[in-house]
Design a protein around this motif. Structure first.
Motif, PDB file in Angstrom:
ATOM      1  N   ASP A 114       0.806  -1.219   0.000  1.00  0.00           N
ATOM      2  CA  ASP A 114       0.000   0.000   0.000  1.00  0.00           C
ATOM      3  C   ASP A 114       0.839   1.270   0.000  1.00  0.00           C
ATOM      4  N   LEU A 115       2.157   1.147   0.153  1.00  0.00           N
ATOM      5  CA  LEU A 115       3.007   2.319   0.223  1.00  0.00           C
ATOM      6  C   LEU A 115       3.524   2.689  -1.163  1.00  0.00           C
ATOM      7  N   SER A 116       3.687   3.981  -1.391  1.00  0.00           N
ATOM      8  CA  SER A 116       4.256   4.453  -2.646  1.00  0.00           C
ATOM      9  C   SER A 116       5.761   4.183  -2.659  1.00  0.00           C
ATOM     10  N   ALA A 117       6.358   4.390  -3.817  1.00  0.00           N
ATOM     11  CA  ALA A 117       7.803   4.174  -3.938  1.00  0.00           C
ATOM     12  C   ALA A 117       8.572   5.122  -3.025  1.00  0.00           C
ATOM     13  N   ALA A 118       8.133   6.369  -2.938  1.00  0.00           N
ATOM     14  CA  ALA A 118       8.830   7.336  -2.086  1.00  0.00           C
ATOM     15  C   ALA A 118       8.727   6.946  -0.618  1.00  0.00           C
ATOM     16  N   ALA A 119       7.528   6.528  -0.169  1.00  0.00           N
ATOM     17  CA  ALA A 119       7.355   6.112   1.222  1.00  0.00           C
ATOM     18  C   ALA A 119       8.175   4.863   1.524  1.00  0.00           C
ATOM     19  N   GLY A 120       8.204   3.910   0.587  1.00  0.00           N
ATOM     20  CA  GLY A 120       9.009   2.707   0.779  1.00  0.00           C
ATOM     21  C   GLY A 120      10.485   3.030   0.892  1.00  0.00           C
ATOM     22  N   ARG A 121      10.927   4.005   0.128  1.00  0.00           N
ATOM     23  CA  ARG A 121      12.325   4.424   0.198  1.00  0.00           C
ATOM     24  C   ARG A 121      12.639   5.042   1.555  1.00  0.00           C
ATOM     25  N   ILE A 122      11.709   5.830   2.100  1.00  0.00           N
ATOM     26  CA  ILE A 122      11.913   6.446   3.417  1.00  0.00           C
ATOM     27  C   ILE A 122      12.018   5.371   4.493  1.00  0.00           C
ATOM     28  N   PHE A 123      11.108   4.375   4.453  1.00  0.00           N
ATOM     29  CA  PHE A 123      11.170   3.283   5.430  1.00  0.00           C
ATOM     30  C   PHE A 123      12.491   2.521   5.305  1.00  0.00           C
ATOM     31  N   SER A 124      12.943   2.304   4.085  1.00  0.00           N
ATOM     32  CA  SER A 124      14.208   1.608   3.871  1.00  0.00           C
ATOM     33  C   SER A 124      15.353   2.363   4.525  1.00  0.00           C
ATOM     34  N   ARG A 125      15.362   3.681   4.376  1.00  0.00           N
ATOM     35  CA  ARG A 125      16.423   4.487   4.989  1.00  0.00           C
ATOM     36  C   ARG A 125      16.358   4.434   6.504  1.00  0.00           C
TER      37      ARG A 125
END
Length: 527
Positions: free
Chosen positions: A390-401
């Motif tokens: 359900d997360l966008s690519a930008a949100a997924g990138r933030i969680f990854s960081r």
């Protein structure tokens, strides 16, 4: 909020003015220019006079913001006077301080409520918290201090809830716990016994903010997610850390975890009852409470280190189950265990046995190091492979960081603990400065690796994190580690740190490339 963004420099200027007044107060104390009664009288007259001037300015449409800032400065002067009279020298009885604080706080609160004076409250809360921090008392006036904080928190939290001014909650919450830390260090209060004064104040702050933040969520149309959820989680973590410190040796840590778990279970049940559904907040508090309860029960087992490794295995199994069966709940539960376990291990590892193998200590080959490595490896897995549909690519990138940065913090803890063990085992007779400087060099090398990693993956976050680690290392080396007597060793370490710093500068200039837009082009997650 747009007004604050537009006039934040004015707010900063007001803080400088208040700081200057407090500094002048301190200087007059040191020089003994005038009597204490004259100082108090001057402070009261100045505060009232500046406040009246602020009210007059605010009546003119073109000078509303200036008037609010001036009125806030006047309130800050009065708060500084109260801090001087009631906390610094204890000239006033707690009752008199309570009356004065209540009158001023009630006055500015009613004014702000009526005229929507958000800037006034921001200036007032910042100055009110800054005053006792700078005017630290010479005698133990902690009860008066926390009475002072109680009046501030009740008024500012209430107005924050009524008006929806969330920055007041953030500043009050952060300021209260910072005040607790500063005065705990400043007074070094006795911590003997189960019901010592430090634990009473910590429990009071924990319960106050738990209730206040839930009241805020209830007022905000039963929206229990977002800022209040995060502050409540931070509130529990801060209390847990302080309880472990204060009750060390007097109360088993399991009882601390049990107390927090009960509060969180009640909170989760209340959220579910009020909202009528299993929301993110209800699930977070409920699962967190269950996990803390299980950890509390498990603390009666084979020791802290054993429990940490066992719970790390639970997190591994839940994560694997979530990946294989596509069960999101299992994955989230594994992440929650990993996070709370990491915070807990960071708090207790420094006084926990290192877990030698076969009775012989070997750096990085012991049960304590294994616990660090298990947590770091799982965190790096989350950073690289964990995805939410359900997360966008930008949100997924933030969680990854976020997962990657937390994992790097775990690696830093691993290195610090193992270096400490090496010096304890093999260089016990050497000055402590050697261990501190060695840690500084190792962390500086690690900062260089982080920046290399960030440059390779074109991740600005890791370059910033590496730079922040290097700045912390520099402050630690200059202000803490340079107290030894061996100048040659210090010179060598400083030259090494200087060389690493220049290498980072060259590397940034040589290899830095523009970063991809995370929305337009999704790159593989890094750690």
């Amino acid at each position: 909020m747009n007004t604050i963004k537009k006039h934040w420099t004015s707010l900063l200027g007001a803080l400088f003015v208040v700081t200057a007044f407090i500094t002048l107060f301190q200087y007059s104390i040191e020089q003994g220019w005038i009597t204490n009664a004259m100082k108090i009288g001057f402070g009261l007259l100045a505060g009232i006079g500046v406040s009246i001037a602020g009210v007059k300015l605010a009546q003119k449409p073109a000078l509303v913001i200036s008037g609010e800032i001036t009125l806030g400065i006047g309130a800050c002067i009065l708060y500084a006077t109260f801090s001087f009279a009631g906390i610094y020298y204890a000239f006033w009885e707690p009752t008199l301080l309570l009356l004065g604080m209540t009158a001023v706080t009630a006055g500015i609160t009613m004014y702000a409520h009526r005229f929507q004076s958000r800037m006034l409250m921001n200036v007032a809360i910042a100055g009110a918290l800054l005053s006792p921090l700078l005017l630290r008392p010479e005698t133990d006036q902690v009860f008066t201090l926390f009475l002072y904080l109680l009046v501030l928190n009740i008024a500012f939290i209430a107005l924050s809830i009524i008006k929806g001014w969330m920055e007041l909650r953030i500043i009050s919450f952060a300021g209260t716990w910072i005040m607790y830390i500063v005065y705990f260090v400043h007074f070094s209060p006795p911590m003997d016994g189960v019901w010592s004064m430090p634990i009473r104040y910590a429990i009071a702050a924990f319960l106050f903010y738990t209730v206040a933040l839930f009241a805020s969520s209830w007022k905000n149309k039963l929206s229990f997610d977002g800022l209040d959820l995060y502050l409540n989680a931070a509130n529990g973590i801060l209390f847990g850390i302080w309880a472990l410190i204060i009750w060390n040796g007097d109360v088993e840590y399991g009882y601390t975890l049990f107390f927090i778990s009960v509060v969180y279970l009640i909170a989760g049940a209340a959220v579910y009852k009020l909202s009528g559904r299993i929301s993110v907040s209800a699930a977070s508090f409920g699962l967190g409470g269950v996990l803390l309860l299980l950890m509390a029960i498990n603390s009666l087992g084979e020791g802290i280190l054993f429990n940490v490794i066992m719970w790390a295995l639970y997190a591994y199994m839940l994560t694997a189950l979530g990946a294989v069966k596509r069960w999101l709940a299992a994955t989230i539960l594994g992440v929650i265990i990993w996070f709370f376990l990491g915070v807990f291990w960071y708090a207790v590892t420094w006084s926990t046995p290192r877990g030698e193998w076969f009775g012989v200590y070997m750096p990085f080959l012991n049960w304590g190091a294994l616990a660090w490595m298990m947590l770091a490896a799982l965190g790096f897995y989350y950073a690289r492979a964990l995805k939410f549909e359900d997360l966008s690519a930008a949100a997924g990138r933030i969680f990854s960081r976020i997962f990657a940065l937390l994992s790097h913090l775990i690696v830093g803890g691993l290195m610090a603990r193992q270096i400490e063990n090496v010096f304890t085992e093999y260089f016990d007779d050497s000055p402590k400065v050697y261990m501190g400087l060695t840690m500084s060099v190792v962390w500086a090398v690690y900062a260089l690796i982080l920046m290399l990693w960030g440059t390779y993956y074109r991740e600005r976050t890791f370059r910033w994190f590496g730079a922040a680690v290097l700045v912390i290392v520099a402050c630690k080396t200059i202000f803490m580690d340079l107290s030894g007597k061996d100048a040659l060793f210090k010179v060598i370490v400083l030259l090494i740190l200087g060389g690493l710093s220049f290498l980072m500068t060259w590397m940034n200039g040589k290899w830095q490339k523009p970063e991809p837009n995370p929305v337009q082009a999704e790159t593989p997650n890094s750690q």
